[in-house]
Design a protein around this motif. Structure first.
Motif, PDB file in Angstrom:
ATOM      1  N   CYS A 296       0.876  -1.016  -0.211  1.00  0.00           N
ATOM      2  CA  CYS A 296       0.178   0.169  -0.171  1.00  0.00           C
ATOM      3  C   CYS A 296       1.274   1.110   0.104  1.00  0.00           C
TER       4      CYS A 296
ATOM      5  N   CYS B  80      -0.102   3.311   3.380  1.00  0.00           N
ATOM      6  CA  CYS B  80       0.651   2.534   5.191  1.00  0.00           C
ATOM      7  C   CYS B  80       1.428   1.483   5.084  1.00  0.00           C
TER       8      CYS B  80
ATOM      9  N   CYS C  24      -6.207  -0.863  -1.240  1.00  0.00           N
ATOM     10  CA  CYS C  24      -5.651  -1.601   0.014  1.00  0.00           C
ATOM     11  C   CYS C  24      -6.705  -2.330   1.115  1.00  0.00           C
TER      12      CYS C  24
ATOM     13  N   CYS D 111      -6.476   0.767   4.701  1.00  0.00           N
ATOM     14  CA  CYS D 111      -6.884   2.103   4.533  1.00  0.00           C
ATOM     15  C   CYS D 111      -7.235   2.424   2.982  1.00  0.00           C
TER      16      CYS D 111
HETATM   17 ZN    ZN Z   1      -2.630   1.412   3.268  1.00  0.00          ZN
END
Ligand code: ZN
Ligand code: AP5
Ligand code: MG
Length: 217
Positions: free
Chosen positions: A130, A133, A150, A153
């Protein structure tokens, strides 16, 4: 509790650290993630690190140690931390002992995630992470619910530049030369617990939690 996750590139350090972070309520500190965050922000440190990362080499000890020292001094690391990808050299291991001693703390254990080289190449060639994150996914072993997005998030997934086959080979060589000696270093210190990392993600998580419980006794 201060723990180190030690293991070759692709062993699952990042994958397992995210799970342990939730289970143990300790911050996950990954030197590679810190370099990539710096690169995203185009800091001097990020641009310097990129030169080494693109070749599969280690970033020099002095800058790496300074970066991790700064991170460990933040208040969220007061009760412990899960270190992922640091230390990677003997000099870094010795500095970590010093940093923790300065904080009046010590290392509780080193979890060595052992995985054969052939399997590592398979894992890295299918990895997507990702952008926001840094959670890792795998096209086959750990796909996200929606392709390219992702689960954690909603960020965009991408493939790391250093996951190209030729760079993976260089990273493995560097691991065997410079990082694998830490296995013996920590074994002699009585801190090493070896965990078989070749099973699926769930099996490895269970083995790690069992190893951590054995350290707490
Ligand atoms: Zn993420
Ligand atoms: P870093 O980001 O630390 O990379 P690495 O050590 O090469 O480790 P990886 O992130 O590639 O693997 P991982 O063990 O986290 O595996 P993951 O969970 O993602 O470092 C990058 C670079 O930064 C270095 O090359 C160096 O240049 C520099 N650097 C960083 N730290 C440094 C330091 N201390 N000193 C100097 N330089 C430093 O899993 C891999 C894939 O497999 C994923 O797709 C995942 O979904 C999948 N997977 C995970 N577990 C399983 C399983 N059990 N079964 C099947 N698939 C699995
Ligand atoms: Mg990682």
């Amino acid at each position: 509790m201060y723990l180190v996750l030690l293991g070759p590139p692709g062993a699952g350090k990042g994958t397992q650290a995210e799970r342990l972070e939730k289970e143990l309520h300790l911050p996950h500190i990954a030197s590679g993630d810190l370099f990539r965050e710096n690169l995203k922000r185009k800091t001097e440190l990020g641009l310097l690190a990129k030169k080494y990362m693109d070749r599969g080499d280690l970033v020099p000890d002095d800058v790496t140690i300074a970066m991790v020292r700064q991170r460990l001094q933040r208040p969220d690391c007061d009760q412990g931390a899960i270190l992922d990808g640091f230390p990677r050299t003997l000099a870094q291991a010795k500095s970590l002992d010093e940093m923790l001693a300065e904080m009046g703390r010590r290392l509780d254990g080193v979890l060595y995630i052992a995985v054969p080289d052939e399997e590592l190449v398979r894992r890295l060639s299918g990895r997507w992470i990702c952008r926001r994150c840094q959670t890792p996914y795998h096209t086959v072993f750990s796909p996200p619910a929606q392709k390219g997005v992702c689960d954690a998030c909603g960020g965009e997934l991408y493939q790391r530049d250093d996951d190209r086959p030729e760079t993976v080979r260089a990273r493995l060589k560097v691991y065997h030369q410079q990082t694998a000696p830490l296995i013996d270093y920590y074994r002699r210190a009585g801190l090493l617990v070896e965990v078989d990392g070749s099973g699926d993600i769930e099996t490895v998580s269970t083995a790690l939690l069992k190893a951590i419980r054995s350290l707490m006794k």
